[in-house]
Scaffold this motif. Structure first.
Motif, PDB file in Angstrom:
ATOM      1  N   LYS A  31      21.714  74.098  28.628  1.00  0.00           N
ATOM      2  CA  LYS A  31      20.948  72.794  28.724  1.00  0.00           C
ATOM      3  C   LYS A  31      20.992  71.960  27.334  1.00  0.00           C
ATOM      4  O   LYS A  31      20.718  70.919  27.517  1.00  0.00           O
ATOM      5  CB  LYS A  31      19.526  73.307  29.160  1.00  0.00           C
ATOM      6  CG  LYS A  31      19.474  73.578  30.817  1.00  0.00           C
ATOM      7  CD  LYS A  31      19.930  72.421  31.601  1.00  0.00           C
ATOM      8  CE  LYS A  31      19.438  72.659  33.137  1.00  0.00           C
ATOM      9  NZ  LYS A  31      20.063  71.457  33.813  1.00  0.00           N
ATOM     10  N   SER A 137      22.779  75.910  36.273  1.00  0.00           N
ATOM     11  CA  SER A 137      22.375  75.114  35.106  1.00  0.00           C
ATOM     12  C   SER A 137      22.547  73.539  35.403  1.00  0.00           C
ATOM     13  O   SER A 137      22.100  72.658  34.903  1.00  0.00           O
ATOM     14  CB  SER A 137      22.939  75.389  33.828  1.00  0.00           C
ATOM     15  OG  SER A 137      24.209  74.997  33.791  1.00  0.00           O
ATOM     16  N   LEU A 138      23.481  73.196  36.525  1.00  0.00           N
ATOM     17  CA  LEU A 138      23.901  71.870  36.784  1.00  0.00           C
ATOM     18  C   LEU A 138      22.800  71.301  37.724  1.00  0.00           C
ATOM     19  O   LEU A 138      22.963  70.006  37.812  1.00  0.00           O
ATOM     20  CB  LEU A 138      25.354  71.934  37.289  1.00  0.00           C
ATOM     21  CG  LEU A 138      26.411  72.401  36.415  1.00  0.00           C
ATOM     22  CD1 LEU A 138      27.743  72.412  37.061  1.00  0.00           C
ATOM     23  CD2 LEU A 138      26.484  71.563  35.232  1.00  0.00           C
ATOM     24  N   ILE A 139      22.171  72.161  38.307  1.00  0.00           N
ATOM     25  CA  ILE A 139      21.347  71.628  39.318  1.00  0.00           C
ATOM     26  C   ILE A 139      20.019  71.095  38.696  1.00  0.00           C
ATOM     27  O   ILE A 139      19.176  71.619  37.744  1.00  0.00           O
ATOM     28  CB  ILE A 139      20.719  72.605  40.374  1.00  0.00           C
ATOM     29  CG1 ILE A 139      21.964  73.471  41.187  1.00  0.00           C
ATOM     30  CG2 ILE A 139      19.531  72.351  41.066  1.00  0.00           C
ATOM     31  CD1 ILE A 139      21.736  74.582  41.815  1.00  0.00           C
ATOM     32  N   PRO A 140      19.649  69.852  38.790  1.00  0.00           N
ATOM     33  CA  PRO A 140      18.608  69.185  38.232  1.00  0.00           C
ATOM     34  C   PRO A 140      17.183  69.958  38.689  1.00  0.00           C
ATOM     35  O   PRO A 140      17.051  70.433  39.738  1.00  0.00           O
ATOM     36  CB  PRO A 140      18.367  67.931  38.732  1.00  0.00           C
ATOM     37  CG  PRO A 140      19.394  67.571  39.442  1.00  0.00           C
ATOM     38  CD  PRO A 140      20.175  68.711  39.821  1.00  0.00           C
ATOM     39  N   LEU A 141      16.214  70.165  37.714  1.00  0.00           N
ATOM     40  CA  LEU A 141      14.816  70.743  37.917  1.00  0.00           C
ATOM     41  C   LEU A 141      13.918  69.917  38.568  1.00  0.00           C
ATOM     42  O   LEU A 141      12.684  70.433  38.848  1.00  0.00           O
ATOM     43  CB  LEU A 141      14.258  71.363  36.632  1.00  0.00           C
ATOM     44  CG  LEU A 141      15.155  72.681  36.071  1.00  0.00           C
ATOM     45  CD1 LEU A 141      14.578  72.807  34.604  1.00  0.00           C
ATOM     46  CD2 LEU A 141      15.111  73.871  36.762  1.00  0.00           C
ATOM     47  N   THR A 142      14.145  68.622  38.779  1.00  0.00           N
ATOM     48  CA  THR A 142      12.940  67.977  39.385  1.00  0.00           C
ATOM     49  C   THR A 142      13.274  67.581  40.772  1.00  0.00           C
ATOM     50  O   THR A 142      14.209  68.020  41.640  1.00  0.00           O
ATOM     51  CB  THR A 142      13.332  66.378  38.767  1.00  0.00           C
ATOM     52  OG1 THR A 142      14.764  66.025  38.983  1.00  0.00           O
ATOM     53  CG2 THR A 142      12.902  66.579  37.322  1.00  0.00           C
TER      54      THR A 142
END
Length: 142
Positions: A31, A137-142
């Motif tokens: 990140k 880690s490429l998946i957005p957290l929002t």
């Protein structure tokens, strides 16, 4: 450079019998924008080296089975060996599993799996785990 060393040590410890997690450190470094393949290689090398320590420990473990302080009972050792014989060396591809993966690498030493068979199978399994962390880690957290 400090992040890479931290990742290597965390990955090494996570592969031994010491309870530790390296995925969170890898995720954090990814990140921060560190080069992903460099991190995956460092984590895989550290984790594979830790598994190799387990293999060495397993290789010499049975020399101490008659000692009072020895952790495993004869029955536990027999069951572990039977399971390993049942599933074979290909089970080492699952050495990345959080539960049982570390013991699996130790049992491989007990079962005298040749190191040159052990090493690539474990490295593949461990590397695939870190590749999955990279894609997560490429998946957005929002």
């Amino acid at each position: 450079m400090t992040g890479y060393l931290l990742l290597f040590v965390a990955s090494f410890l996570a592969a031994t019998i010491v309870p530790f997690s390296s995925e969170a450190i890898l995720y954090g470094l990814l990140k921060q924008g560190e080069p992903s393949w460099n991190l995956i290689i460092v984590a895989t090398c550290g984790n594979t080296l830790g598994a190799a320590v387990n293999w060495v420990l397993g290789r010499y473990l049975l020399h101490y089975k008659d000692r009072r302080w020895f952790y495993f009972s004869e029955d536990q050792l027999t069951r572990m060996q039977m399971r390993f014989r049942k599933y074979g060396v290909w089970s080492l591809l699952f050495s990345w599993l959080p539960l049982g993966g570390d013991i699996l690498t130790c049992v491989a030493g007990v079962m005298r799996v040749p190191f040159m068979v052990f090493l690539p199978l474990v490295a593949i399994g461990k590397g695939l785990r870190y590749i999955v962390v990279f894609y997560l880690s490429l998946i957005p957290l929002t």
